[in-house]
Design an enzyme around this catalytic site. Structure first.
Site, PDB file in Angstrom:
ATOM      1  N   CYS A   1      58.750  16.774  49.030  1.00 46.00           N
ATOM      2  CA  CYS A   1      57.732  16.450  47.797  1.00 46.00           C
ATOM      3  C   CYS A   1      58.942  17.110  46.858  1.00 46.00           C
ATOM      4  CB  CYS A   1      56.822  17.898  47.550  1.00 46.00           C
ATOM      5  SG  CYS A   1      56.075  17.350  46.555  1.00 46.00           S
TER       6      CYS A   1
ATOM      7  N   CYS B   1      55.920  23.670  41.490  1.00 39.54           N
ATOM      8  CA  CYS B   1      54.134  23.454  41.829  1.00 39.54           C
ATOM      9  C   CYS B   1      54.128  24.404  42.817  1.00 39.54           C
ATOM     10  CB  CYS B   1      54.141  22.187  42.777  1.00 39.54           C
ATOM     11  SG  CYS B   1      52.556  21.917  43.324  1.00 39.54           S
TER      12      CYS B   1
ATOM     13  N   GLN C   1      34.768  22.686  54.854  1.00 40.67           N
ATOM     14  CA  GLN C   1      36.427  23.249  54.968  1.00 40.67           C
ATOM     15  C   GLN C   1      37.182  21.780  54.541  1.00 40.67           C
ATOM     16  OE1 GLN C   1      37.505  25.699  56.711  1.00 40.67           O
ATOM     17  NE2 GLN C   1      36.614  27.231  57.510  1.00 40.67           N
TER      18      GLN C   1
ATOM     19  N   GLU D   1      22.474  31.732  53.905  1.00 36.35           N
ATOM     20  CA  GLU D   1      22.797  31.648  52.582  1.00 36.35           C
ATOM     21  C   GLU D   1      22.480  31.817  51.567  1.00 36.35           C
ATOM     22  OE1 GLU D   1      26.068  30.419  50.555  1.00 36.35           O
ATOM     23  OE2 GLU D   1      26.732  30.354  52.342  1.00 36.35           O
TER      24      GLU D   1
ATOM     25  N   ASP E   1      30.535  34.027  59.270  1.00 35.39           N
ATOM     26  CA  ASP E   1      32.117  33.508  58.515  1.00 35.39           C
ATOM     27  C   ASP E   1      32.031  33.564  56.989  1.00 35.39           C
ATOM     28  OD1 ASP E   1      34.258  32.110  58.060  1.00 35.39           O
ATOM     29  OD2 ASP E   1      33.486  30.188  58.255  1.00 35.39           O
TER      30      ASP E   1
ATOM     31  N   CYS F   1      38.983  33.626  56.895  1.00 34.54           N
ATOM     32  CA  CYS F   1      39.928  33.253  56.298  1.00 34.54           C
ATOM     33  C   CYS F   1      40.993  34.123  55.121  1.00 34.54           C
ATOM     34  CB  CYS F   1      39.653  32.038  54.904  1.00 34.54           C
ATOM     35  SG  CYS F   1      38.528  33.485  53.326  1.00 34.54           S
TER      36      CYS F   1
END
EC number: 2.1.1.190
Length: 472
Positions: A77, A83, A302, A352, A401, A428
């Protein structure tokens, strides 16, 4: 050896030892303190100029390379190093996986302090570039300048930018020419939007003065080939808004969903805004094993579609369902995991806190003709109580999750009360996952662990853990 340079220190011939948190690498200074260094690879030998000194560590940058690591590769890149998006692009992929697996192991061992089984090997991503299905870019009328540009006496011309925030600088935007994270037409759309806006004198956002027409650009793609484009405008200028939106749709007729929002709040988050559909439909479709999921502008999904499928297969495998189990899917989002495992379960209950997500989950279940999934809105630590369990049945398996902060302690306490046979914990953030595993260790044993790389070229990693109830 260290050389003083005004208020900075230069350390000579420092060997980079390890990959650390947040994508930076780790070395040791002659005085024993840790040095955090970006854009280097373990095995490099460098001179480091420090720019921050703390009691236990330094932060610095490599100013000279004496030896290159055998694991170093050439970044593809043009924006690498400025970045902050792909900090490991200069490290070969096998080493990226090595450090990600190590991070998960170290977190579970050091923070969790629990008995661990032998880890299953990390699952790498088949796609190492162009794997993301969602990207967000910011407009700015004062783009980030390189040191060469700052020192130049030439007229720099147009200062408008459409790209990414410079790390740790909320008001500085790096103009992006080509990003290797999302498949085309992502680059083509972004570059066309910027060119058309400049050509037609559409004003770019000024984050300090809070002015300008154009604020952000979001693009979502799916494995079915559908495309969503959403422009966030700061000013409510109907004529120029429609000028840009019409041009985008004319130039890219393959767009499935073209939307916009006028947002003059202090922040640019979309979740409390009123998004408007301009062309097409207000969602795109994702598909997995014949199941179709609608993804709207506010949906959580995701961001690596192909690898999400692999993650969900591991989750389903760990659950070990026979068709007779009641499954609770905590933090269910739009119900993708719940529906993915439903054909092997007696009943799945998804919970949720985001009402829009549950609306989508119910719509997706209806679209997929799934009748054994039920979805409920509520704050997990409030709704997940004795009366809820009495109403829906004691779960045999819990799939959880949670967001990066992990599970609330009240949710963990409730899980420990009802004692399901199995818990599949998808995370995560293996640091908060380790904390939660320690809280459940008295009643549950970790029997399987497998990290999954959803984000090549970055330090981020998902982890799936199977916990089974101890037999006393």
């Amino acid at each position: 050896m260290a050389k003083k340079n005004t208020d900075k220190i230069v350390f000579d011939h420092i060997k980079v030892l390890d990959a650390g948190a947040k994508g930076v690498s780790v070395a040791k200074a002659p005085d024993g303190k840790v040095i955090f260094i970006p854009n280097v690879v373990p095995g490099d030998v460098v001179d480091v100029q420090t720019y921050k000194k703390r009691k236990a560590y330094y932060e610095g940058k490599a100013v000279k390379f004496h030896e290159f690591s055998e694991h170093r590769i050439e970044p593809i890149c043009e924006h690498f190093g400025v970045c902050g998006g792909c900090k490991w692009q200069n490290m070969n992929y096998s080493q990226q996986l090595h450090y990600k697996q190590n991070e998960v192991f170290n977190h579970l061992q050091r923070i969790g302090k629990i008995e661990l089984p032998e880890f299953e090997p990390i699952l790498g991503s088949e796609k190492q570039f162009f794997y993301r299905n969602k990207m967000e870019f910011s407009f700015s009328n004062s783009r980030w300048l390189t040191e060469k540009e700052i020192d130049s006496t030439e007229d720099l011309g147009n200062r408008n930018a459409l790209g990414f925030h410079i790390p740790k600088m909320w008001d500085k935007i790096l103009d992006i020419n080509k990003c290797h994270l999302q498949e085309d037409p992502s680059n083509a759309i972004r570059n066309e939007v910027r060119a058309f806006a400049i050509e037609n004198n559409l004003t770019f956002f000024n984050p300090r003065e809070h002015g300008g027409l154009l604020r952000t650009l979001m693009m979502r793609t799916s494995s079915t080939g559908e495309i969503m484009v959403l422009i966030q405008f700061f000013e409510n200028d109907k004529a120029n808004r429609e000028l840009l939106l019409d041009h985008i749709y004319d130039k890219f007729p393959q767009i499935t969903s073209l939307q916009y929002v006028v947002n003059n709040k202090a922040n640019d988050t979309l979740y409390d805004t009123n998004i408007k559909l301009y062309k097409g439909r207000d969602y795109i479709l994702e598909e997995m094993e014949g199941l179709k999921f609608s993804i709207n502008a506010k949906s959580f999904y995701q961001t690596n579609s192909d690898q999400a499928y692999e993650l969900y297969k591991i989750t389903r495998d760990y659950a070990g369902l026979t068709g007779n189990e009641i499954v609770y899917d905590l933090y269910t989002g739009t119900g993708t995991i719940a529906q993915f495992v439903s054909k092997k379960a007696k009943k799945v209950i998804g919970v949720e806190s985001v009402p829009e997500a549950i609306f989508d989950a119910k719509a997706n279940a209806e679209r997929n003709s799934i009748t054994n999934c039920e979805f409920y809105v509520g704050d997990m630590k409030v709704v997940f109580n004795e009366s809820f369990i009495a109403q829906h049945g004691k779960p045999d398996v819990i799939i959880t999750d949670p967001p990066r902060d992990g599970m609330h302690k009240d949710v963990i306490e409730q899980i420990l009360k009802i004692e399901p046979e199995k818990i599949v914990y998808v995370s995560c953030n293996s640091a908060t996952q380790a904390r939660d595993l320690a809280l459940m260790d008295e009643k549950y044993k970790v029997t399987r662990v497998r990290p999954v790389d959803m984000f090549p070229q970055t330090h981020h990693v998902e982890n799936v853990v199977l916990l089974e109830r101890r037999k006393f």
